[in-house]
Design a protein around this motif. Structure first.
Motif, PDB file in Angstrom:
ATOM      1  N   ARG A  95       0.810  -1.214   0.000  1.00 31.64           N
ATOM      2  CA  ARG A  95       0.000   0.000   0.000  1.00 31.64           C
ATOM      3  C   ARG A  95       0.847   1.268   0.000  1.00 31.64           C
ATOM      4  O   ARG A  95       0.348   2.341  -0.328  1.00 31.64           O
ATOM      5  CB  ARG A  95      -0.960  -0.008   1.191  1.00 31.64           C
ATOM      6  N   PHE A  96       2.136   1.159   0.288  1.00 29.59           N
ATOM      7  CA  PHE A  96       3.013   2.320   0.197  1.00 29.59           C
ATOM      8  C   PHE A  96       3.121   2.813  -1.245  1.00 29.59           C
ATOM      9  O   PHE A  96       3.571   3.913  -1.499  1.00 29.59           O
ATOM     10  CB  PHE A  96       4.403   2.007   0.769  1.00 29.59           C
ATOM     11  N   LYS A  97       2.666   2.007  -2.201  1.00 27.49           N
ATOM     12  CA  LYS A  97       2.706   2.394  -3.612  1.00 27.49           C
ATOM     13  C   LYS A  97       1.460   3.177  -4.032  1.00 27.49           C
ATOM     14  O   LYS A  97       1.351   3.597  -5.181  1.00 27.49           O
ATOM     15  CB  LYS A  97       2.861   1.157  -4.489  1.00 27.49           C
ATOM     16  N   ASP A  98       0.524   3.394  -3.119  1.00 26.89           N
ATOM     17  CA  ASP A  98      -0.717   4.102  -3.453  1.00 26.89           C
ATOM     18  C   ASP A  98      -0.449   5.482  -4.050  1.00 26.89           C
ATOM     19  O   ASP A  98      -1.123   5.903  -4.989  1.00 26.89           O
ATOM     20  CB  ASP A  98      -1.621   4.239  -2.235  1.00 26.89           C
ATOM     21  N   ARG A  99       0.523   6.175  -3.526  1.00 26.22           N
ATOM     22  CA  ARG A  99       0.849   7.519  -4.023  1.00 26.22           C
ATOM     23  C   ARG A  99       1.271   7.446  -5.494  1.00 26.22           C
ATOM     24  O   ARG A  99       0.848   8.249  -6.327  1.00 26.22           O
ATOM     25  CB  ARG A  99       1.959   8.145  -3.177  1.00 26.22           C
ATOM     26  N   GLU A 100       2.092   6.471  -5.826  1.00 29.22           N
ATOM     27  CA  GLU A 100       2.541   6.273  -7.203  1.00 29.22           C
ATOM     28  C   GLU A 100       1.351   5.953  -8.121  1.00 29.22           C
ATOM     29  O   GLU A 100       1.258   6.468  -9.231  1.00 29.22           O
ATOM     30  CB  GLU A 100       3.554   5.135  -7.235  1.00 29.22           C
ATOM     31  N   VAL A 101       0.441   5.131  -7.632  1.00 27.89           N
ATOM     32  CA  VAL A 101      -0.750   4.778  -8.403  1.00 27.89           C
ATOM     33  C   VAL A 101      -1.608   6.023  -8.642  1.00 27.89           C
ATOM     34  O   VAL A 101      -2.081   6.261  -9.752  1.00 27.89           O
ATOM     35  CB  VAL A 101      -1.564   3.682  -7.672  1.00 27.89           C
TER      36      VAL A 101
END
Length: 122
Positions: A95-101
């Motif tokens: 979920r740390f990739k949410d910003r990238e998404v």
């Protein structure tokens, strides 16, 4: 109804662009459709019954579409055939990739708006 402001440098590099988020276009006057830039779909055809364009192919020929789902899961089979629908994959265990998404989603909106002439006329 919710409001979001975001700086889209290709649209207006000096000021934020304000977006109005609605969960249904049921009460849109006909002229509001000219201001819609994106539709999030669940992949269900019933979702479009009250839209200006009632078939997904017509709708996504005129507007940017997004389907949000979990990474690794297959979206409903019909979504891929609708054309201009971008898959937004959320990773359950990363979920740390949410910003990238989210940045990818905004890039898709901005690119679509430029393609449709928003930077030139608004």
């Amino acid at each position: 109804m919710m409001y979001i402001s975001r700086r889209l440098t290709a649209i207006n590099p000096l000021h934020d662009t304000r977006f109005v988020i609605v969960d249904s276009p049921d009460h849109f006057p006909p002229d509001e459709w000219s201001r819609v830039v994106a539709v999030f779909t669940t992949g269900q055809l019933w979702q479009f019954k009250s839209y200006k364009w009632s078939t997904p192919q017509d709708l996504f020929a005129n507007l940017k579409g997004f389907y949000v789902g979990w990474s690794g899961e297959t979206p409903p089979g019909t979504v891929a055939s609708w054309g201009n629908v971008q898959m937004v994959n959320i990773e359950k265990n990363r979920r740390f990739k949410d910003r990238e998404v989210m940045e990818g989603l905004w890039d898709g909106i901005e690119t679509w708006m430029v393609k449709k002439g928003w930077g030139a006329r608004r």
